[in-house]
Design a protein around this motif. Structure first.
Motif, PDB file in Angstrom:
ATOM      1  N   GLY A 156       0.836  -1.012  -0.002  1.00 40.10           N
ATOM      2  CA  GLY A 156       0.140   0.122  -0.175  1.00 40.10           C
ATOM      3  C   GLY A 156       0.948   1.379   0.045  1.00 40.10           C
ATOM      4  O   GLY A 156       1.978   1.169   0.640  1.00 40.10           O
ATOM      5  N   THR A 157       0.228   2.092  -0.640  1.00 38.84           N
ATOM      6  CA  THR A 157       1.204   3.686  -0.603  1.00 38.84           C
ATOM      7  C   THR A 157       1.628   4.272   0.546  1.00 38.84           C
ATOM      8  O   THR A 157       2.628   4.840   0.669  1.00 38.84           O
ATOM      9  CB  THR A 157       0.331   4.761  -1.598  1.00 38.84           C
ATOM     10  N   PRO A 158       0.849   4.106   1.809  1.00 44.70           N
ATOM     11  CA  PRO A 158       1.178   4.705   3.203  1.00 44.70           C
ATOM     12  C   PRO A 158       2.508   4.064   3.356  1.00 44.70           C
ATOM     13  O   PRO A 158       3.196   4.740   4.415  1.00 44.70           O
ATOM     14  CB  PRO A 158       0.034   4.228   3.900  1.00 44.70           C
ATOM     15  N   TRP A 159       2.613   2.873   3.109  1.00 46.15           N
ATOM     16  CA  TRP A 159       3.937   1.925   3.313  1.00 46.15           C
ATOM     17  C   TRP A 159       5.386   2.038   2.552  1.00 46.15           C
ATOM     18  O   TRP A 159       6.254   2.285   2.828  1.00 46.15           O
ATOM     19  CB  TRP A 159       3.634   0.670   3.697  1.00 46.15           C
ATOM     20  N   LEU A 160       4.748   2.328   1.366  1.00 41.88           N
ATOM     21  CA  LEU A 160       5.740   2.486   0.205  1.00 41.88           C
ATOM     22  C   LEU A 160       6.485   4.001   0.148  1.00 41.88           C
ATOM     23  O   LEU A 160       7.674   4.195  -0.018  1.00 41.88           O
ATOM     24  CB  LEU A 160       5.419   1.887  -1.018  1.00 41.88           C
ATOM     25  N   LYS A 161       5.598   4.590   0.577  1.00 39.77           N
ATOM     26  CA  LYS A 161       6.042   6.438   0.410  1.00 39.77           C
ATOM     27  C   LYS A 161       6.959   6.927   1.382  1.00 39.77           C
ATOM     28  O   LYS A 161       8.086   7.407   0.986  1.00 39.77           O
ATOM     29  CB  LYS A 161       4.879   7.202   0.316  1.00 39.77           C
ATOM     30  N   PRO A 162       6.689   6.681   2.779  1.00 43.53           N
ATOM     31  CA  PRO A 162       7.301   7.575   3.758  1.00 43.53           C
ATOM     32  C   PRO A 162       8.921   7.099   3.783  1.00 43.53           C
ATOM     33  O   PRO A 162       9.886   8.117   4.457  1.00 43.53           O
ATOM     34  CB  PRO A 162       6.575   7.376   5.115  1.00 43.53           C
ATOM     35  N   TYR A 163       9.202   5.964   4.101  1.00 44.80           N
ATOM     36  CA  TYR A 163      10.766   5.706   4.552  1.00 44.80           C
ATOM     37  C   TYR A 163      11.141   4.277   3.689  1.00 44.80           C
ATOM     38  O   TYR A 163      11.236   3.298   4.123  1.00 44.80           O
ATOM     39  CB  TYR A 163      10.768   5.267   5.862  1.00 44.80           C
ATOM     40  N   ILE A 164      11.056   4.295   2.350  1.00 40.34           N
ATOM     41  CA  ILE A 164      11.200   3.344   1.495  1.00 40.34           C
ATOM     42  C   ILE A 164      12.540   2.699   1.708  1.00 40.34           C
ATOM     43  O   ILE A 164      12.918   1.427   1.484  1.00 40.34           O
ATOM     44  CB  ILE A 164      11.339   3.673  -0.112  1.00 40.34           C
ATOM     45  N   PRO A 165      13.806   3.516   2.206  1.00 45.62           N
ATOM     46  CA  PRO A 165      14.989   2.589   2.270  1.00 45.62           C
ATOM     47  C   PRO A 165      14.855   1.571   3.426  1.00 45.62           C
ATOM     48  O   PRO A 165      15.356   0.471   3.375  1.00 45.62           O
ATOM     49  CB  PRO A 165      16.023   3.890   2.645  1.00 45.62           C
ATOM     50  N   TYR A 166      14.302   1.974   4.504  1.00 46.75           N
ATOM     51  CA  TYR A 166      13.959   0.783   5.417  1.00 46.75           C
ATOM     52  C   TYR A 166      13.132  -0.147   5.102  1.00 46.75           C
ATOM     53  O   TYR A 166      13.298  -1.247   5.269  1.00 46.75           O
ATOM     54  CB  TYR A 166      13.507   1.510   6.626  1.00 46.75           C
ATOM     55  N   THR A 167      12.058   0.188   4.528  1.00 40.81           N
ATOM     56  CA  THR A 167      10.972  -0.571   4.091  1.00 40.81           C
ATOM     57  C   THR A 167      11.468  -1.671   3.056  1.00 40.81           C
ATOM     58  O   THR A 167      11.062  -3.001   3.140  1.00 40.81           O
ATOM     59  CB  THR A 167       9.831   0.094   3.299  1.00 40.81           C
ATOM     60  N   VAL A 168      12.263  -1.231   2.092  1.00 41.26           N
ATOM     61  CA  VAL A 168      12.946  -2.348   1.070  1.00 41.26           C
ATOM     62  C   VAL A 168      13.676  -3.375   1.919  1.00 41.26           C
ATOM     63  O   VAL A 168      13.490  -4.507   1.340  1.00 41.26           O
ATOM     64  CB  VAL A 168      13.575  -1.680  -0.056  1.00 41.26           C
ATOM     65  N   THR A 169      14.313  -2.943   2.772  1.00 40.74           N
ATOM     66  CA  THR A 169      15.216  -3.889   3.577  1.00 40.74           C
ATOM     67  C   THR A 169      14.361  -4.762   4.421  1.00 40.74           C
ATOM     68  O   THR A 169      14.675  -5.959   4.360  1.00 40.74           O
ATOM     69  CB  THR A 169      16.269  -3.040   4.510  1.00 40.74           C
ATOM     70  N   LYS A 170      13.255  -4.447   5.083  1.00 39.88           N
ATOM     71  CA  LYS A 170      12.508  -5.419   5.950  1.00 39.88           C
ATOM     72  C   LYS A 170      11.550  -6.369   4.818  1.00 39.88           C
ATOM     73  O   LYS A 170      11.544  -7.406   4.937  1.00 39.88           O
ATOM     74  CB  LYS A 170      11.551  -4.501   6.774  1.00 39.88           C
ATOM     75  N   TYR A 171      11.240  -5.790   3.723  1.00 40.08           N
ATOM     76  CA  TYR A 171      10.400  -6.581   2.680  1.00 40.08           C
ATOM     77  C   TYR A 171      11.438  -7.482   2.067  1.00 40.08           C
ATOM     78  O   TYR A 171      10.910  -8.536   1.699  1.00 40.08           O
ATOM     79  CB  TYR A 171       9.716  -5.619   1.583  1.00 40.08           C
ATOM     80  N   ALA A 172      12.911  -7.142   1.884  1.00 39.39           N
ATOM     81  CA  ALA A 172      13.618  -8.197   1.206  1.00 39.39           C
ATOM     82  C   ALA A 172      13.996  -9.176   2.019  1.00 39.39           C
ATOM     83  O   ALA A 172      14.103 -10.265   1.848  1.00 39.39           O
ATOM     84  CB  ALA A 172      15.043  -7.477   0.862  1.00 39.39           C
ATOM     85  N   MET A 173      14.040  -9.047   3.540  1.00 38.65           N
ATOM     86  CA  MET A 173      14.000  -9.844   4.489  1.00 38.65           C
ATOM     87  C   MET A 173      13.019 -10.947   4.433  1.00 38.65           C
ATOM     88  O   MET A 173      13.276 -12.298   4.495  1.00 38.65           O
ATOM     89  CB  MET A 173      13.861  -9.096   6.018  1.00 38.65           C
ATOM     90  N   THR A 174      11.761 -10.477   4.213  1.00 41.60           N
ATOM     91  CA  THR A 174      10.473 -11.411   4.176  1.00 41.60           C
ATOM     92  C   THR A 174      10.689 -12.387   2.852  1.00 41.60           C
ATOM     93  O   THR A 174      10.215 -13.477   2.887  1.00 41.60           O
ATOM     94  CB  THR A 174       9.381 -10.394   3.947  1.00 41.60           C
TER      95      THR A 174
END
Length: 277
Positions: A156-174
């Motif tokens: 969802g956009t609310p999660w992709l937008k604000p802090y994508i550097p951190y998000t991409v690392t946690k999603y990559a972990m998953t």
């Protein structure tokens, strides 16, 4: 084979000197598990409680056996050596809990390259390195598990937008965990992820997210109880799951979560990152 106990099992937990990792360790210790605390904090931190040594003392007081290993999960050779030492000390490894993490809730423009590299190394690369090092020992376990503390994939956009550097690392972990679950399915090694529905009262939330959320958070014990439920599940069937702590416990008959609340009077609990209302 599903059991209700981790007695005699050996857990290798990264970053387990405080917070959720420590709570998972103590929950397992109360079952009579052997718990390896592999983390960086060997000496007391001026602002943060807990060291690998104090946590091992708590593990042994709780009824388990502990081993403190000072470890920087960014050092692949050190990880391999630590896993081998742990297996040699306890006679094997039954579960790996990837708890070590790095966080920065900043947009790309405000995130330094070194900070992004740190998050990639700890949140993603360390899962790869630790799992790879542990595989020979997990293959010998009767009910082997790899459990990573990372979120379901919410695009969802609310999660992709604000802090994508951190998000991409946690999603990559998953994503790494989901792929590894398929790779190791034939070996009977379970690989799953676990994430809290609400914020958890940890130093990370207090210092890196928002200290005001602590009163609206739950105690790390809810994550420990959920992790225990996963690690005692049959590895040959319970794998490839991206789980939420509350859902895991509900599936096991828990309906009242009030005991986990930091402030039982607060009804408006704060949802954690990547969890929609």
């Amino acid at each position: 084979m599903m059991t209700d106990t981790l007695q005699g099992k050996t857990l290798f937990i990264t970053g387990g000197s405080r917070g959720i990792g420590r709570e998972i360790a103590l929950r397992a210790a109360a079952n009579g598990a052997n718990v390896v605390i592999a983390a960086k904090t060997s000496e007391p931190h001026p602002k943060l409680p807990g060291t690998i040594h104090s946590t091992v003392a708590e593990i042994e007081a709780a009824g388990g056996q502990g081993l403190a290993l000072m470890l920087d999960v960014r050092d692949a050779d050190a990880v391999e050596a630590a896993v081998a030492q742990a297996a040699g000390h306890f006679g094997g490894i039954d579960a790996v809990v990837n708890n070590a993490g790095a966080i920065s809730l900043t947009p790309l423009a405000e995130t330094g390259v070194k900070r992004f590299d740190l998050m990639m190394q700890i949140n993603v690369r360390a899962v790869f390195v630790t799992a790879k090092a542990a595989l020979p020992y997990l293959r010998k376990s009767a009910n082997p598990h790899i459990l990573s503390l990372s979120p379901p994939l919410n695009f969802g956009t609310p999660w992709l937008k604000p802090y994508i550097p951190y998000t991409v690392t946690k999603y990559a972990m998953t994503i790494l965990s989901l792929g590894l679950a398929e790779e190791l399915r034939a070996d009977g090694i379970a690989v799953n992820t676990l994430w809290p529905k609400t914020t958890i009262a940890t130093a990370a939330v207090e210092h890196e997210v928002d200290a005001s959320l602590i009163a609206r958070s739950r105690h790390p014990a809810i994550m420990a109880d959920a992790a225990h439920a996963i690690l005692t599940s049959p590895a040959d069937t319970f794998t490839g799951q991206t789980t939420i702590d509350e859902d895991v416990l509900r599936a096991r008959g828990v309906t009242d979560f009030s005991a986990y609340c930091i402030d039982p009077q607060v009804e408006d609990l704060a949802l954690d990152l990547y969890v929609d209302p």
